[in-house]
Design an enzyme around this catalytic site. Structure first.
Site, short mmCIF file in Angstrom:
data_model
loop_
_atom_site.label_atom_id
_atom_site.label_comp_id
_atom_site.label_asym_id
_atom_site.label_seq_id
_atom_site.Cartn_x
_atom_site.Cartn_y
_atom_site.Cartn_z
N GLY A 2 15.12 -0.61 1.18
CA GLY A 2 14.04 -1.58 1.09
C GLY A 2 12.96 -1.27 2.11
O GLY A 2 12.92 -0.19 2.70
N ASN A 3 12.07 -2.21 2.31
CA ASN A 3 11.04 -2.06 3.33
C ASN A 3 10.72 -3.43 3.92
O ASN A 3 11.28 -4.44 3.50
CB ASN A 3 9.79 -1.36 2.78
CG ASN A 3 9.18 -2.12 1.61
OD1 ASN A 3 8.76 -3.27 1.73
ND2 ASN A 3 9.14 -1.47 0.44
N ARG A 4 9.81 -3.48 4.88
CA ARG A 4 9.57 -4.69 5.65
C ARG A 4 8.50 -5.60 5.06
O ARG A 4 8.11 -6.58 5.69
CB ARG A 4 9.19 -4.31 7.09
CG ARG A 4 10.34 -3.69 7.87
CD ARG A 4 9.84 -2.97 9.11
NE ARG A 4 8.88 -3.76 9.86
CZ ARG A 4 8.03 -3.26 10.75
NH1 ARG A 4 8.02 -1.96 10.96
NH2 ARG A 4 7.20 -4.04 11.40
N SER A 5 8.03 -5.31 3.88
CA SER A 5 7.00 -6.17 3.28
C SER A 5 7.55 -7.59 3.07
O SER A 5 8.63 -7.77 2.51
CB SER A 5 6.55 -5.59 1.94
OG SER A 5 5.72 -6.50 1.25
N ALA A 59 4.82 -3.65 -2.34
CA ALA A 59 5.20 -2.47 -1.55
C ALA A 59 6.35 -1.78 -2.26
O ALA A 59 7.53 -2.06 -2.00
CB ALA A 59 5.60 -2.90 -0.14
#
Length: 217
Positions: free
Chosen positions: A21-24, A92
């Site tokens: 995943g990512n931090r969005s 994102a």
């Protein structure tokens, strides 16, 4: 104006438990949906895994559809892009996903020094795909998150490569922040550098700017 807004991160599954995943947070995309609805536009939001409060805000802005992975977002975009006049691609989307997804849960090795290799493959470029299939009169607005010293150069390169109509260029610090320092980079027209704004204020500016921009054609 009929707006299609994508928001939030994707989760690319490794197994039934883990994901890339990512931090969005999805807060900017949801702010755009709220600003679009407040301005009287018809808003459809495609929303990734975000906190319940943001999901509730997106739901109050118009039609809402949820996704987890880039594959699920791709299916939703194929279903709803044709009905939109403007796509704002604020989601994102992960650049890579695991080449294979394990069934069940992968077991951790008992040897603490054992290394596990995860093979990745690129995800489809959803915004470029949308730009390639748009009909006359449709617009695609993308986002670029880059190191400040390369921001405008890479945003301009991304705009040409993906053949979108405009890009919002943001420094890396925008992610998870309450405010945004954005640069508007259109395919035709002057670049505009905005002062630091709260995300809700920037969202209202961008929706109004897109409405004027679309009217000029």
């Amino acid at each position: 104006m009929r707006l299609l807004i994508t928001a939030g991160p994707t989760r690319e599954p490794i197994d039934r438990v883990r994901y890339i995943g990512n931090r969005s947070s999805g807060s900017l995309g949801v702010a755009l949906a709220a600003a679009g609805a407040a301005a009287g536009h018809q808003v459809t939001t495609l929303l990734g895994p975000v906190c319940p409060d943001l999901a509730a805000q997106a739901r109050s802005a118009g039609r809402l559809y949820r996704f987890e992975s880039s594959a699920e977002l791709s299916q939703l975009m194929e279903a709803h892009f044709r009905d939109a006049e403007t796509l704002i691609m604020a989601a994102a989307v992960a650049d890579f996903r695991p080449a294979t997804v394990a069934e069940g849960k992968l077991t951790r090795h008992t040897d603490p020094h054992h290394e596990t290799t995860l093979k990745l493959m690129p995800t489809p470029d959803l915004v470029a795909r949308a730009a390639a299939t748009k009909r006359p009169g449709q617009r695609v607005v993308a986002f670029a998150l880059e190191e400040p010293r390369h921001l405008e150069q890479r945003a301009a390169e991304k705009l040409r490569r993906k053949a979108v109509d405009a890009i919002i260029a943001n420094p890396l610090g925008t992610m998870e922040a309450d405010a945004i320092t954005a640069t508007w980079v259109p395919a035709n027209g002057p670049t505009e550098r905005l002062e630091r704004l709260a995300k809700a204020d920037f969202a209202a500016w961008l929706i109004a700017h897109i409405a004027i921009w679309a009217h000029q054609d």
